[in-house]
Enzyme design. Structure first.
Site, short mmCIF file in Angstrom:
data_model
loop_
_atom_site.label_atom_id
_atom_site.label_comp_id
_atom_site.label_asym_id
_atom_site.label_seq_id
_atom_site.Cartn_x
_atom_site.Cartn_y
_atom_site.Cartn_z
N TRP A 133 6.15 -5.05 -7.24
CA TRP A 133 6.28 -3.97 -6.25
C TRP A 133 5.92 -4.58 -4.90
CZ3 TRP A 133 8.06 0.37 -4.51
CH2 TRP A 133 7.33 1.26 -3.71
N SER A 169 4.86 -3.89 -2.02
CA SER A 169 4.20 -2.69 -1.51
C SER A 169 3.98 -2.74 0.00
CB SER A 169 2.84 -2.56 -2.22
OG SER A 169 1.95 -1.77 -1.49
N GLY A 170 4.38 -1.68 0.67
CA GLY A 170 4.11 -1.59 2.11
C GLY A 170 2.62 -1.43 2.38
N ASP A 200 -1.15 1.71 6.82
CA ASP A 200 0.23 1.78 6.34
C ASP A 200 0.91 2.97 7.02
OD1 ASP A 200 2.54 1.56 4.83
OD2 ASP A 200 1.67 2.41 3.01
N ASP A 203 9.57 -1.78 -1.42
CA ASP A 203 9.14 -0.50 -0.84
C ASP A 203 9.62 -0.48 0.60
OD1 ASP A 203 7.74 1.66 0.12
OD2 ASP A 203 5.75 0.73 -0.05
N ARG A 208 12.58 8.49 -3.46
CA ARG A 208 11.19 8.95 -3.65
C ARG A 208 10.98 10.24 -2.87
NH1 ARG A 208 6.08 5.06 -1.98
NH2 ARG A 208 4.65 6.65 -1.18
N HIS A 244 5.73 11.18 -6.34
CA HIS A 244 4.39 10.71 -6.01
C HIS A 244 3.45 11.90 -5.89
CE1 HIS A 244 1.65 7.64 -5.18
NE2 HIS A 244 1.82 7.46 -3.88
C1 SPV Z 1 2.76 1.45 -1.47
O1 SPV Z 1 2.17 0.74 -2.30
O2 SPV Z 1 3.04 1.04 -0.34
C2 SPV Z 1 3.19 2.81 -1.83
C3 SPV Z 1 2.43 3.53 -2.85
O3 SPV Z 1 4.10 3.30 -1.22
S1 SPV Z 1 1.27 4.51 -2.03
O4 SPV Z 1 0.47 3.65 -1.17
O5 SPV Z 1 0.45 5.14 -3.07
O6 SPV Z 1 1.98 5.50 -1.26
MG MG Z 2 4.57 2.33 0.54
#
Ligand code: SPV
Ligand code: MG
Length: 290
Positions: A40, A42-43, A54, A81, A155, A186
């Site tokens: 993943w 991930s952002g 983020d 992501d 999503r 989510h």
């Molecule tokens: C990420 O890991 O960047 C996600 C998941 O989008 S969350 O941080 O839970 O939104």
């Molecule tokens: Mg994210």
């Protein structure tokens, strides 16, 4: 075989793909060695790596560079992501071209407005775009992908935004109708009830993806029992594990006045050489340096 095909095959074979967050080529290699089915990108993890929230502050280029670097060092399929798609449907077209070329196998695009706010923060400003607007983004992504196995995962943040299950189901159905390959639902509720209820009520044909960070009791046994879920993403455990380990070791070095005690508790330098591919580099030196 394309990397997207790998992800689809894993799901077809095992019913559930286990995808681990990664924020660097090194964390990608470790996830691969641990036996995960995918990464993943991930952002949240990348933002944390840069020490910023983020909130659409890291750029597409920064994220894309990391996806490329991970794809270079790991054979695992990468689920990228891409947040909101970095703007409107035209930005999505550009992003899909770039991420597919960078070696990703799938993207997750979310129905929040740009710039987004991270989902799990308390009292976050969670604004969603109109359903039709997001359908346009999903359709733009589908029309752009070159490989039909490159997965477009839509999503919905309806539960995160507090809009309730009916809105989440309406949005998910609209995104499936637009052609999404999977729906990521989510939730930030501390127990799995909200997501379980959504999954039971989901009557669409496409499978569901979950990110159970907030409700960790939702283990794989429970996920399989519930059904309809084809992918579980462990969203931020690479960066949290790293922070835990660094905090602990840094504190011990300060407390002990040196590295004499921690030395045997952390991986050896040789282990880092192995992860760097040092053996291969030495063999190449022997072969080609004259
Ligand atoms: C990420 O890991 O960047 C996600 C998941 O989008 S969350 O941080 O839970 O939104
Ligand atoms: Mg994210």
């Amino acid at each position: 075989m394309s990397r997207g095909k790998n992800l689809k095959d894993t799901i077809a074979k095992n019913g559930l793909a286990h995808v681990m967050a990664a924020h660097s080529p090194l964390s990608a290699c470790l996830a691969e060695e641990a036996g995960f089915d995918g990464l993943w990108a991930s952002g949240f993890e990348l933002s944390a790596l840069y020490g910023v929230p983020d909130m659409s502050l890291t750029t597409m280029t920064q994220h894309l560079d990391m996806v490329r670097a991970m794809a270079d060092r790991s054979t695992l399929p990468i689920v990228a992501d891409i947040d909101t798609g970095f703007g409107n449907a035209l930005n999505v077209i550009h992003a899909i071209q770039q991420y597919e070329r960078a070696g990703a196998s799938a993207v997750v695009i979310e129905d929040k407005s740009f710039p987004k706010v991270t989902s799990l923060v308390a009292d976050g400003r969670q604004e969603l775009v109109r359903i039709e607007e997001f359908q346009g983004k999903v359709e733009a992504a589908l029309a752009t992908r070159a490989d039909p196995d490159f997965l477009i995962i839509a999503r919905t943040e309806a539960l995160i935004a507090g809009l309730g299950e009916q809105e989440a189901l309406t949005r998910a159905a609209a995104y499936e109708a637009a052609g999404a390959d999977m729906i990521l639902i989510h939730s930030k509720q501390k127990d799995p009830g909200e997501v379980e209820s959504f999954v039971r009520a989901w009557s669409g044909k496409v499978p569901i993806v979950i990110v159970p960070t907030a409700y960790p009791e939702m283990n794989e046994e429970r996920i399989r029992k519930l059904g309809k879920i084809a992918m579980v993403i462990y969203g931020n455990h690479a960066i949290r594990a790293s922070v835990t380990a660094m905090k602990d070791v840094f504190a011990r070095i300060r407390r002990d006045g040196g590295i004499q005690n921690v030395n045997s508790d952390i991986v050896s330098v040789e282990e880092i050489f192995r992860l760097q591919g040092m053996e291969m580099a030495k063999a190449e030196e022997k072969r080609f340096l004259r």
